[in-house]
Design a protein around this motif. Structure first.
Motif, PDB file in Angstrom:
ATOM      1  N   LYS A  87      68.966  33.096 116.073  1.00  0.00           N
ATOM      2  CA  LYS A  87      70.032  32.766 117.015  1.00  0.00           C
ATOM      3  C   LYS A  87      70.471  34.018 117.765  1.00  0.00           C
ATOM      4  O   LYS A  87      70.374  35.131 117.259  1.00  0.00           O
ATOM      5  CB  LYS A  87      71.226  32.147 116.280  1.00  0.00           C
ATOM      6  CG  LYS A  87      70.906  30.796 115.679  1.00  0.00           C
ATOM      7  CD  LYS A  87      72.121  30.185 115.026  1.00  0.00           C
ATOM      8  CE  LYS A  87      71.787  28.820 114.463  1.00  0.00           C
ATOM      9  NZ  LYS A  87      72.932  28.191 113.837  1.00  0.00           N
ATOM     10  N   GLN A 120      72.790  29.098 120.154  1.00  0.00           N
ATOM     11  CA  GLN A 120      71.578  28.286 120.135  1.00  0.00           C
ATOM     12  C   GLN A 120      70.849  28.217 121.479  1.00  0.00           C
ATOM     13  O   GLN A 120      69.698  27.785 121.531  1.00  0.00           O
ATOM     14  CB  GLN A 120      71.920  26.864 119.683  1.00  0.00           C
ATOM     15  CG  GLN A 120      72.381  26.780 118.257  1.00  0.00           C
ATOM     16  CD  GLN A 120      72.661  25.356 117.835  1.00  0.00           C
ATOM     17  OE1 GLN A 120      72.120  24.408 118.389  1.00  0.00           O
ATOM     18  NE2 GLN A 120      73.515  25.197 116.839  1.00  0.00           N
ATOM     19  N   GLU A 179      76.349  17.402 116.303  1.00  0.00           N
ATOM     20  CA  GLU A 179      75.587  16.630 117.288  1.00  0.00           C
ATOM     21  C   GLU A 179      76.070  16.939 118.710  1.00  0.00           C
ATOM     22  O   GLU A 179      75.269  16.996 119.643  1.00  0.00           O
ATOM     23  CB  GLU A 179      75.721  15.128 117.023  1.00  0.00           C
ATOM     24  CG  GLU A 179      74.933  14.639 115.841  1.00  0.00           C
ATOM     25  CD  GLU A 179      75.060  13.132 115.641  1.00  0.00           C
ATOM     26  OE1 GLU A 179      75.463  12.409 116.575  1.00  0.00           O
ATOM     27  OE2 GLU A 179      74.748  12.673 114.532  1.00  0.00           O
ATOM     28  N   MET A 235      77.150  26.818 120.328  1.00  0.00           N
ATOM     29  CA  MET A 235      76.261  26.421 121.423  1.00  0.00           C
ATOM     30  C   MET A 235      75.613  27.646 122.060  1.00  0.00           C
ATOM     31  O   MET A 235      74.411  27.669 122.324  1.00  0.00           O
ATOM     32  CB  MET A 235      77.006  25.625 122.494  1.00  0.00           C
ATOM     33  CG  MET A 235      76.073  25.169 123.622  1.00  0.00           C
ATOM     34  SD  MET A 235      76.914  24.548 125.082  1.00  0.00           S
ATOM     35  CE  MET A 235      77.671  26.036 125.729  1.00  0.00           C
ATOM     36  N   LEU A 295      74.530  20.240 119.820  1.00  0.00           N
ATOM     37  CA  LEU A 295      73.115  20.077 120.174  1.00  0.00           C
ATOM     38  C   LEU A 295      72.958  19.363 121.509  1.00  0.00           C
ATOM     39  O   LEU A 295      72.117  19.747 122.333  1.00  0.00           O
ATOM     40  CB  LEU A 295      72.386  19.291 119.074  1.00  0.00           C
ATOM     41  CG  LEU A 295      72.196  20.014 117.745  1.00  0.00           C
ATOM     42  CD1 LEU A 295      71.555  19.074 116.720  1.00  0.00           C
ATOM     43  CD2 LEU A 295      71.361  21.263 117.922  1.00  0.00           C
ATOM     44  N   GLN A 296      73.758  18.328 121.737  1.00  0.00           N
ATOM     45  CA  GLN A 296      73.669  17.589 122.990  1.00  0.00           C
ATOM     46  C   GLN A 296      74.070  18.484 124.172  1.00  0.00           C
ATOM     47  O   GLN A 296      73.410  18.477 125.216  1.00  0.00           O
ATOM     48  CB  GLN A 296      74.551  16.345 122.931  1.00  0.00           C
ATOM     49  CG  GLN A 296      74.321  15.386 124.069  1.00  0.00           C
ATOM     50  CD  GLN A 296      75.147  14.120 123.905  1.00  0.00           C
ATOM     51  OE1 GLN A 296      76.377  14.188 123.891  1.00  0.00           O
ATOM     52  NE2 GLN A 296      74.476  12.997 123.781  1.00  0.00           N
ATOM     53  N   ARG A 319      73.965  21.822 124.263  1.00  0.00           N
ATOM     54  CA  ARG A 319      72.921  22.848 124.407  1.00  0.00           C
ATOM     55  C   ARG A 319      71.721  22.290 125.158  1.00  0.00           C
ATOM     56  O   ARG A 319      71.211  22.905 126.091  1.00  0.00           O
ATOM     57  CB  ARG A 319      72.485  23.353 123.035  1.00  0.00           C
ATOM     58  CG  ARG A 319      71.411  24.439 123.121  1.00  0.00           C
ATOM     59  CD  ARG A 319      70.502  24.500 121.921  1.00  0.00           C
ATOM     60  NE  ARG A 319      69.757  23.258 121.776  1.00  0.00           N
ATOM     61  CZ  ARG A 319      69.209  22.860 120.631  1.00  0.00           C
ATOM     62  NH1 ARG A 319      69.344  23.584 119.533  1.00  0.00           N
ATOM     63  NH2 ARG A 319      68.526  21.731 120.570  1.00  0.00           N
ATOM     64  N   ASP A 320      71.270  21.101 124.759  1.00  0.00           N
ATOM     65  CA  ASP A 320      70.106  20.493 125.418  1.00  0.00           C
ATOM     66  C   ASP A 320      70.387  20.199 126.887  1.00  0.00           C
ATOM     67  O   ASP A 320      69.531  20.413 127.744  1.00  0.00           O
ATOM     68  CB  ASP A 320      69.687  19.216 124.689  1.00  0.00           C
ATOM     69  CG  ASP A 320      69.102  19.493 123.303  1.00  0.00           C
ATOM     70  OD1 ASP A 320      68.795  20.666 122.990  1.00  0.00           O
ATOM     71  OD2 ASP A 320      68.964  18.518 122.533  1.00  0.00           O
TER      72      ASP A 320
END
Length: 164
Positions: A84, A76, A14, A73, A17-18, A20-21
């Motif tokens: 990827k 992604q 998580e 990261m 993902l956070q 990366r976003d």
């Protein structure tokens, strides 16, 4: 919206993902030079509240946490859902756990564990000059909070001034 709440990640996946976003949103807003701070947890840790100590210092932190988190990261970033990016990783100095990672597909670069040594200040400056204007330069868990957190280095008296 100033009242937006950002949930804390509950696992390394998580957190990746956070991060990366957040990097992609900032990039979309035109911010190409960014700092990413990961909670340094081991790959197999799922309890983000009880982070273990690092008896091996920066080398162990890089090897067991910063490297796998950053590598995933970087793979992604702007990747198609099923493809990827390839990422190359190169150690800078083994004793301090520093490294540089580059995505081959998009030419984004991450500098991991840079510290206040003049070498890193110059590396950052050189990368900033060499990278294309649309390439990301990410500082991953640098060993400073802000310019005021730098100490005085008698061997590099101009380092702090250069960092400004």
């Amino acid at each position: 919206n100033n009242n937006m709440r950002v949930p804390l990640p509950e696992s390394p996946a998580e957190m990746i993902l956070q991060a990366r976003d957040a990097v992609e949103r900032a990039d979309d807003d035109g911010i190409k030079r960014q700092t990413v701070l990961f909670a340094l947890v081991k790959d197999d840790e799922t309890d983000m509240a009880n982070v273990e100590a690092w008896p091996g210092g920066a080398q162990q932190m890089y090897r067991e946490s910063a490297k796998p988190l950053t590598l995933e990261m970087m793979k992604q970033l702007y990747a198609d859902p099923y493809a990827k990016s390839n990422v190359t990783a190169q150690d800078i100095w083994d004793f301090d756990g520093s490294a540089i990672m580059t995505t081959t597909q998009s030419n984004h670069t991450a500098l991991i564990f840079a510290n206040t040594d003049i070498k890193y200040t110059r590396d950052i400056q050189k990368l900033d000059e060499e990278l294309a204007d649309d390439s990301l330069l990410l500082l991953i868990n640098p060993f400073w909070r802000n310019l005021e957190s730098w100490g005085i280095n008698i061997l590099s008296p101009g380092a702090k001034k250069l960092a400004k």
